[in-house]
Write a protein that holds these residues in place. Structure first.
Motif, short mmCIF file in Angstrom:
data_model
loop_
_atom_site.label_atom_id
_atom_site.label_comp_id
_atom_site.label_asym_id
_atom_site.label_seq_id
_atom_site.Cartn_x
_atom_site.Cartn_y
_atom_site.Cartn_z
N VAL A 215 0.84 -1.20 0.00
CA VAL A 215 0.00 0.00 0.00
C VAL A 215 0.88 1.25 0.00
N GLU A 216 0.57 2.18 -0.90
CA GLU A 216 1.28 3.45 -0.98
C GLU A 216 0.27 4.58 -1.00
N SER A 217 0.66 5.72 -0.45
CA SER A 217 -0.27 6.85 -0.38
C SER A 217 -0.50 7.50 -1.74
N ASN A 218 0.46 7.38 -2.64
CA ASN A 218 0.35 8.08 -3.93
C ASN A 218 -0.08 7.16 -5.07
N ARG A 219 -0.33 5.88 -4.77
CA ARG A 219 -0.77 4.95 -5.82
C ARG A 219 -1.89 4.05 -5.29
N TYR A 220 -2.83 3.74 -6.16
CA TYR A 220 -3.99 2.93 -5.78
C TYR A 220 -3.67 1.46 -6.07
N LEU A 221 -3.80 0.63 -5.05
CA LEU A 221 -3.40 -0.76 -5.15
C LEU A 221 -4.51 -1.64 -5.71
N VAL A 222 -4.15 -2.49 -6.67
CA VAL A 222 -5.04 -3.53 -7.19
C VAL A 222 -4.29 -4.85 -7.13
N LEU A 223 -4.83 -5.79 -6.35
CA LEU A 223 -4.19 -7.09 -6.18
C LEU A 223 -4.77 -8.10 -7.17
N GLN A 224 -3.91 -8.88 -7.78
CA GLN A 224 -4.33 -9.98 -8.64
C GLN A 224 -3.84 -11.26 -8.00
N ILE A 225 -4.78 -12.09 -7.55
CA ILE A 225 -4.47 -13.30 -6.82
C ILE A 225 -4.42 -14.49 -7.78
N TYR A 226 -3.32 -15.23 -7.71
CA TYR A 226 -3.13 -16.39 -8.57
C TYR A 226 -2.82 -17.63 -7.75
N GLY A 227 -3.34 -18.77 -8.22
CA GLY A 227 -2.93 -20.07 -7.73
C GLY A 227 -2.26 -20.74 -8.91
N GLU A 228 -2.84 -21.84 -9.35
CA GLU A 228 -2.38 -22.41 -10.60
C GLU A 228 -2.87 -21.58 -11.78
N ALA A 229 -3.94 -20.84 -11.55
CA ALA A 229 -4.49 -19.93 -12.55
C ALA A 229 -5.00 -18.68 -11.84
N PHE A 230 -5.52 -17.73 -12.58
CA PHE A 230 -6.06 -16.51 -11.99
C PHE A 230 -7.27 -16.83 -11.11
N ILE A 231 -7.28 -16.24 -9.89
CA ILE A 231 -8.37 -16.51 -8.94
C ILE A 231 -9.28 -15.29 -8.79
N ASP A 232 -8.70 -14.16 -8.47
CA ASP A 232 -9.54 -12.99 -8.19
C ASP A 232 -8.72 -11.71 -8.29
N GLU A 233 -9.42 -10.59 -8.46
CA GLU A 233 -8.79 -9.28 -8.44
C GLU A 233 -9.45 -8.46 -7.33
N ILE A 234 -8.62 -7.89 -6.46
CA ILE A 234 -9.12 -7.18 -5.29
C ILE A 234 -8.55 -5.77 -5.29
N THR A 235 -9.44 -4.79 -5.24
CA THR A 235 -8.99 -3.40 -5.21
C THR A 235 -8.60 -3.01 -3.78
N GLU A 236 -7.98 -1.86 -3.64
CA GLU A 236 -7.56 -1.37 -2.33
C GLU A 236 -8.77 -1.17 -1.42
N ASP A 237 -9.87 -0.63 -1.95
CA ASP A 237 -11.08 -0.43 -1.15
C ASP A 237 -11.65 -1.76 -0.67
N GLU A 238 -11.69 -2.74 -1.57
CA GLU A 238 -12.21 -4.06 -1.21
C GLU A 238 -11.32 -4.73 -0.15
N LEU A 239 -10.02 -4.52 -0.28
CA LEU A 239 -9.08 -5.08 0.70
C LEU A 239 -9.36 -4.51 2.09
N TYR A 240 -9.57 -3.20 2.17
CA TYR A 240 -9.84 -2.56 3.45
C TYR A 240 -11.16 -3.03 4.04
N GLU A 241 -12.18 -3.19 3.20
CA GLU A 241 -13.49 -3.65 3.68
C GLU A 241 -13.40 -5.07 4.23
N LYS A 242 -12.65 -5.92 3.55
CA LYS A 242 -12.50 -7.31 4.01
C LYS A 242 -11.73 -7.37 5.32
N LEU A 243 -10.78 -6.45 5.48
CA LEU A 243 -9.92 -6.47 6.66
C LEU A 243 -10.65 -6.05 7.93
N LEU A 244 -11.79 -5.36 7.80
CA LEU A 244 -12.54 -4.90 8.97
C LEU A 244 -12.92 -6.06 9.89
#
Length: 265
Positions: free
Chosen positions: A226-255
């Motif tokens: 996480v950086e203050s000047n850039r918006y984070l988008v996570l791309q989760i992979y296993g053997e293949a692509f699983i999900d894409e999680i934005t910074e806002d979604e990450l914060y909501e899940k972390l609650l």
């Protein structure tokens, strides 16, 4: 980051100026701030946050929200500050080796950092050494027993520092630290507050940063990016692509999650 200044801090600074010790006072303050910066940067790398730095007559202290931190990470966090002092001492010693003439300009810096290092490694809570001792003892003893042991060590440290002040080193910083430890021994630490990332204001116009993580990644792993000047988008992979999680979604899940939980369960 907020900076809170204790009223007595200015009083001590004024006394230092009146009695010719202002340069030493400034060096000690900068030493304490650099020490706390070590904790702050380490906490940020682990996904935790320090909300403020308090400047007090005996030094500085960073207030960090470390809800749910593991004992291993708390030890790393406690060691981060003293490590900064070690590096500065090594840098000064190296400078003296190559350029001995610089000793007269940097000796106070060296001794301020050496003193800060020695003080903070005392096994007295809430100093860094006390936090390390607490984490290690909790593996073998009950929390109540650990609290009693640390309180006894703090009181012993108070007696030792008071004797050092009256019998050897007439430095009022030593006496101030003794008073601080005495007060800490009989006060309860405020509970850590979980960081509410979701409540942060969103800045517009930030560059998007894409980061690929493995499916076994935890929230702690993600928060490192996480950086203050850039918006984070996570791309989760296993053997293949699983999900894409934005910074806002990450914060909501972390609650409703612990920082060490896996993002993908």
């Amino acid at each position: 980051m907020k900076i809170k200044v204790h009223p007595l801090f200015f009083f001590v600074g004024l006394l230092s100026a009146l009695f010719g010790g202002l340069p030493q006072f400034i060096i000690c303050v900068l030493t304490a701030l650099l020490h706390e910066c070590g904790h702050i940067f380490c906490a940020a790398r682990m996904g935790f946050e320090c909300s403020k730095i308090s400047l007090m007559p005996y030094g500085a202290a960073a207030s960090c929200d470390i809800e749910g931190i593991s004992p291993a990470d708390e030890i790393r966090l406690a060691l981060a500050g003293p490590l900064v002092n070690v590096l500065i001492c090594v840098a000064c010693a190296g400078l003296w080796w190559f350029y001995p003439v610089t000793y007269g300009y940097t000796d106070t810096v060296f001794y301020a950092n050496a003193g800060m290092l020695a003080m903070n490694l005392l096994p007295a809570y809430p100093l860094d050494g006390g936090r390390i001792a607490r984490c290690l003892m909790l593996k073998f003893l009950k929390p109540k027993t650990v609290s009693i042991v640390l309180r006894a060590v703090s009181l012993a440290s108070v007696v030792a520092l008071t004797l050092v002040f009256f019998l050897a080193v007439h430095n009022y910083s030593v006496l101030a630290i003794a008073i601080f430890l005495l007060c800490s021994a009989f006060s309860k630490s405020p509970p850590a507050q979980k960081i509410n990332f979701a409540a942060r204001k969103k800045k517009r116009g930030r560059e998007i940063r894409y980061v690929i993580l493995d499916e076994s990644a935890t929230y702690r792993d993600a928060l490192r990016f996480v950086e203050s000047n850039r918006y984070l988008v996570l791309q989760i992979y296993g053997e293949a692509f699983i999900d894409e999680i934005t910074e806002d979604e990450l914060y909501e899940k972390l609650l409703n999650k612990n920082i060490y939980d896996k993002i993908i369960e």
